[in-house]
Design a protein around this motif. Structure first.
Motif, PDB file in Angstrom:
ATOM      1  N   GLU A 177       0.779  -1.249   0.000  1.00  0.00           N
ATOM      2  CA  GLU A 177       0.000   0.000   0.000  1.00  0.00           C
ATOM      3  C   GLU A 177       0.807   1.294   0.000  1.00  0.00           C
ATOM      4  O   GLU A 177       0.237   2.372  -0.142  1.00  0.00           O
ATOM      5  N   MET A 228      -1.052   9.701  -0.119  1.00  0.00           N
ATOM      6  CA  MET A 228      -1.591   9.956   1.213  1.00  0.00           C
ATOM      7  C   MET A 228      -0.448  10.053   2.232  1.00  0.00           C
ATOM      8  O   MET A 228      -0.587  10.703   3.263  1.00  0.00           O
ATOM      9  N   PHE A 229       0.662   9.388   1.923  1.00  0.00           N
ATOM     10  CA  PHE A 229       1.834   9.444   2.804  1.00  0.00           C
ATOM     11  C   PHE A 229       2.720  10.619   2.384  1.00  0.00           C
ATOM     12  O   PHE A 229       2.956  10.842   1.199  1.00  0.00           O
ATOM     13  N   ASP A 245       0.320  -1.366  -5.008  1.00  0.00           N
ATOM     14  CA  ASP A 245      -0.705  -0.368  -5.283  1.00  0.00           C
ATOM     15  C   ASP A 245       0.004   0.942  -5.615  1.00  0.00           C
ATOM     16  O   ASP A 245       1.014   1.276  -4.999  1.00  0.00           O
ATOM     17  N   ASP A 249      -4.341   2.661  -8.941  1.00  0.00           N
ATOM     18  CA  ASP A 249      -5.378   3.041  -7.976  1.00  0.00           C
ATOM     19  C   ASP A 249      -5.844   4.470  -8.223  1.00  0.00           C
ATOM     20  O   ASP A 249      -5.202   5.429  -7.783  1.00  0.00           O
ATOM     21  N   ASN A 261      -7.629  -0.625 -10.235  1.00  0.00           N
ATOM     22  CA  ASN A 261      -8.172  -0.398  -8.889  1.00  0.00           C
ATOM     23  C   ASN A 261      -8.800   0.990  -8.850  1.00  0.00           C
ATOM     24  O   ASN A 261      -8.088   1.945  -8.607  1.00  0.00           O
ATOM     25  N   ILE A 319     -10.257  -4.814  -9.806  1.00  0.00           N
ATOM     26  CA  ILE A 319     -10.846  -4.769  -8.465  1.00  0.00           C
ATOM     27  C   ILE A 319     -12.189  -4.060  -8.557  1.00  0.00           C
ATOM     28  O   ILE A 319     -12.279  -2.967  -9.117  1.00  0.00           O
ATOM     29  N   LEU A 346     -15.447  -2.618  -6.330  1.00  0.00           N
ATOM     30  CA  LEU A 346     -15.929  -2.252  -4.989  1.00  0.00           C
ATOM     31  C   LEU A 346     -17.428  -2.519  -4.885  1.00  0.00           C
ATOM     32  O   LEU A 346     -18.174  -2.221  -5.823  1.00  0.00           O
ATOM     33  N   ASP A 378     -14.112  -6.295  -3.594  1.00  0.00           N
ATOM     34  CA  ASP A 378     -13.717  -5.586  -2.365  1.00  0.00           C
ATOM     35  C   ASP A 378     -14.970  -5.128  -1.638  1.00  0.00           C
ATOM     36  O   ASP A 378     -15.631  -4.191  -2.075  1.00  0.00           O
ATOM     37  N   GLY A 397      -8.915  -3.296   1.508  1.00  0.00           N
ATOM     38  CA  GLY A 397      -7.876  -2.297   1.806  1.00  0.00           C
ATOM     39  C   GLY A 397      -7.734  -2.262   3.316  1.00  0.00           C
ATOM     40  O   GLY A 397      -8.366  -1.474   4.002  1.00  0.00           O
ATOM     41  N   SER A 417      -5.786  -1.381   5.855  1.00  0.00           N
ATOM     42  CA  SER A 417      -5.445  -0.287   6.783  1.00  0.00           C
ATOM     43  C   SER A 417      -6.609   0.656   7.046  1.00  0.00           C
ATOM     44  O   SER A 417      -6.604   1.382   8.050  1.00  0.00           O
ATOM     45  N   ASN A 418      -7.609   0.655   6.146  1.00  0.00           N
ATOM     46  CA  ASN A 418      -8.795   1.481   6.412  1.00  0.00           C
ATOM     47  C   ASN A 418      -9.371   1.185   7.801  1.00  0.00           C
ATOM     48  O   ASN A 418      -9.895   2.068   8.469  1.00  0.00           O
ATOM     49  N   GLN A 460      -7.854   3.313  10.689  1.00  0.00           N
ATOM     50  CA  GLN A 460      -7.507   4.735  10.516  1.00  0.00           C
ATOM     51  C   GLN A 460      -7.970   5.550  11.723  1.00  0.00           C
ATOM     52  O   GLN A 460      -9.084   5.398  12.204  1.00  0.00           O
ATOM     53  N   ARG A 519      -2.946   0.522  15.962  1.00  0.00           N
ATOM     54  CA  ARG A 519      -3.234   0.239  14.547  1.00  0.00           C
ATOM     55  C   ARG A 519      -2.703  -1.117  14.088  1.00  0.00           C
ATOM     56  O   ARG A 519      -3.394  -1.875  13.425  1.00  0.00           O
ATOM     57  N   ILE A 572      -4.805  -5.231   0.185  1.00  0.00           N
ATOM     58  CA  ILE A 572      -3.883  -4.109   0.063  1.00  0.00           C
ATOM     59  C   ILE A 572      -3.460  -3.808   1.491  1.00  0.00           C
ATOM     60  O   ILE A 572      -4.309  -3.509   2.344  1.00  0.00           O
TER      61      ILE A 572
HETATM   62  N1  THG Z   1      -9.902  -0.667  -1.428  1.00  0.00           N
HETATM   63  C1  THG Z   1      -9.240  -0.578  -2.604  1.00  0.00           C
HETATM   64  N2  THG Z   1      -8.215   0.265  -2.781  1.00  0.00           N
HETATM   65  C2  THG Z   1      -7.826   1.080  -1.776  1.00  0.00           C
HETATM   66  C3  THG Z   1      -8.482   1.028  -0.540  1.00  0.00           C
HETATM   67  C4  THG Z   1      -9.552   0.117  -0.368  1.00  0.00           C
HETATM   68  N3  THG Z   1      -6.787   1.938  -1.954  1.00  0.00           N
HETATM   69  C5  THG Z   1      -6.437   2.904  -0.959  1.00  0.00           C
HETATM   70  C6  THG Z   1      -6.744   2.383   0.445  1.00  0.00           C
HETATM   71  N4  THG Z   1      -8.061   1.841   0.497  1.00  0.00           N
HETATM   72  C7  THG Z   1      -5.739   1.333   0.854  1.00  0.00           C
HETATM   73  N5  THG Z   1      -4.474   1.949   1.141  1.00  0.00           N
HETATM   74  C8  THG Z   1      -4.255   2.644   2.306  1.00  0.00           C
HETATM   75  C9  THG Z   1      -3.066   3.315   2.440  1.00  0.00           C
HETATM   76  C10 THG Z   1      -2.806   4.021   3.588  1.00  0.00           C
HETATM   77  C11 THG Z   1      -3.724   4.060   4.621  1.00  0.00           C
HETATM   78  C12 THG Z   1      -4.905   3.385   4.508  1.00  0.00           C
HETATM   79  C13 THG Z   1      -5.185   2.660   3.340  1.00  0.00           C
HETATM   80  C14 THG Z   1      -3.450   4.851   5.863  1.00  0.00           C
HETATM   81  N6  THG Z   1      -2.685   5.922   5.729  1.00  0.00           N
HETATM   82  C15 THG Z   1      -2.302   6.803   6.799  1.00  0.00           C
HETATM   83  C16 THG Z   1      -3.535   7.351   7.522  1.00  0.00           C
HETATM   84  O1  THG Z   1      -4.521   7.709   6.868  1.00  0.00           O
HETATM   85  O2  THG Z   1      -3.517   7.407   8.738  1.00  0.00           O
HETATM   86  C17 THG Z   1      -1.567   7.943   6.129  1.00  0.00           C
HETATM   87  C18 THG Z   1      -0.899   8.862   7.096  1.00  0.00           C
HETATM   88  C19 THG Z   1       0.542   8.539   7.326  1.00  0.00           C
HETATM   89  O3  THG Z   1       0.810   7.543   7.994  1.00  0.00           O
HETATM   90  O4  THG Z   1       1.379   9.294   6.799  1.00  0.00           O
HETATM   91  O5  THG Z   1      -3.927   4.528   6.903  1.00  0.00           O
HETATM   92  O6  THG Z   1     -10.190   0.006   0.696  1.00  0.00           O
HETATM   93  N7  THG Z   1      -9.633  -1.373  -3.605  1.00  0.00           N
END
Ligand code: THG
Length: 262
Positions: free
Chosen positions: A6, A11-12, A43, A75, A96, A120, A122, A160, A196, A198-199, A202, A207, A227
Motif C-alpha cells: 500500500e 496519502m503518505f 498499489d 489506484d 483499482n 478490483i 468495490l 472488495d 484495503g 489499513s482502512n 484509521q 493500529r 492491500i
Molecule cells: N480498497 C481498494 N483500494 C484502496 C483502498 C480500499 N486503496 C487505498 C486504500 N483503500 C488502501 N491503502 C491505504 C493506504 C494508507 C492508509 C490506509 C489505506 C493509511 N494511511 C495513513 C492514515 O490515513 O492514517 C496515512 C498517514 C501517514 O501515515 O502518513 O492509513 O479500501 N480497492
C-alpha cells in the motif's frame, strides 16, 4: 495471500513530496523494499493533493518499471485517468477500481479485457457503501455478472466489500466477514476477495494490532488478497500463519519463508 503493498500512495507525506519533486529514488526504494518484504503487487495511488493526477501516475509507473516488473495495481477513482494511463503500463496490471453500477462496471471490464489486466470491483453504488451484508453481497454478485458478460475470468476479478474504520463504523468489520464468506460461495472457482486493510484502523490507536487481528479473522472467512503494509513484518507473518491454520498450505518448520514469493 495475494499481497498488494500500500505504501506508494500520495496519502503518505514522503510519497507526496517525492511526486512533487519527481524524486525517483524514494519511490524505487519503496517499490523494492515492499517487494522484498513479500508483496505480489504494488498499489500505485497519487493521493488527493496532486495537481495533475494523470502525469503524476504515469511518472510513478515509469519510475517503478525502471527497477521491477512486479504487477501494479493502478489506484484511481477517475475513469479518464485510468483509461489514459493503462495503455502505458507495461507488464501485469490490476485496475483499482470500479464501482458496482452495471454501466460503469461494464466499461472497466472492457478496459481490463482489452489490456489483459485484472480488475478490483468495490461493492459500492450510487447509494454509497452499503450498511449491511446483503447489499454488499448483491453488489458483489453484480460485479461478477459484469465480469462474466464482458469476458473477464472470475479469477481476474477481485471483489472488495469495503472496510471502514472501526471507530466510525463498528459494524463494518463484521459485515465484511460475512460478505467475504458468502461471495466466496458465488462460483467455483470463486472470484478473489480483497480488502484495503489499513482502512479498518484509521485514526485508531493500536493500529498494527487491529490490522493484524482483523486480517487473521478475514482469512478465516476466505479473504485471499489484501492491500496492506507489507513492510509490517508481523502483519505479513500473521497472514501467512492464518493461511496455514486455514489449511491453505502444509506445515513445515520454514513455512514463513516458504510462503513468501520467490
Ligand atoms: N480498497 C481498494 N483500494 C484502496 C483502498 C480500499 N486503496 C487505498 C486504500 N483503500 C488502501 N491503502 C491505504 C493506504 C494508507 C492508509 C490506509 C489505506 C493509511 N494511511 C495513513 C492514515 O490515513 O492514517 C496515512 C498517514 C501517514 O501515515 O502518513 O492509513 O479500501 N480497492
Amino acid at each position: 495471500m495475494y499481497i498488494i503493498a500500500e505504501r506508494i500512495n500520495g496519502m503518505f507525506k514522503d510519497v507526496k513530496e517525492a511526486i512533487r519533486g519527481r524524486n525517483a529514488k524514494v519511490i524505487q526504494d519503496l517499490a523494492l523494499r515492499q517487494q522484498a518484504a513479500g508483496a505480489y503487487a504494488l498499489d500505485v495511488n497519487v493521493g488527493p493533493a496532486v495537481a495533475d493526477a494523470q502525469s503524476a501516475l504515469l511518472w510513478l509507473v515509469e519510475t517503478i518499471r525502471a527497477v521491477t516488473d512486479i504487477p501494479l495495481a493502478i489506484d484511481t477513482a477517475k475513469w479518464d485517468v485510468m483509461k489514459a494511463v493503462i495503455p502505458h503500463v507495461p507488464g501485469k496490471k490490476i485496475l483499482n477500481s470500479t464501482k458496482a453500477d452495471m454501466d460503469v462496471a461494464t466499461e472497466y471490464v472492457g478496459l481490463a479485457v482489452e489490456h489483459g489486466a485484472a480488475l478490483i470491483g468495490l461493492t459500492i453504488d450510487a447509494d454509497g457503501v452499503p450498511g449491511n451484508v446483503e447489499k454488499r453481497v448483491e453488489l458483489g454478485a453484480q460485479l461478477a455478472a459484469a465480469a462474466m458478460d464482458g469476458g473477464l475470468a472470475l479469477t481476474d476479478l477481485f471483489i472488495d466489500p469495503i472496510i471502514l474504520p472501526v471507530n466510525v463504523s463498528p459494524k463494518s468489520p463484521g459485515h465484511c466477514l460475512q460478505a467475504i464468506s458468502q461471495l466466496r460461495a458465488l462460483s467455483d472457482p470463486p472470484p478473489h476477495l480483497l480488502l484495503g486493510l489499513s482502512n479498518v484502523s484509521q485514526r485508531c490507536s493500536n493500529r498494527h494490532l487491529i490490522n493484524r487481528t482483523y486480517l487473521a479473522m478475514c482469512i478465516a472467512h476466505g479473504l485471499d488478497s489484501a492491500i496492506l503494509d507489507s513492510l509490517d513484518t508481523e502483519l505479513v507473518d500473521s497472514a501467512i500463519t492464518a493461511e496455514l491454520l486455514n489449511d491453505k498450505m502444509i506445515y513445515c518448520d520454514s513455512y514463513l519463508q516458504a510462503a513468501r514469493p520467490g
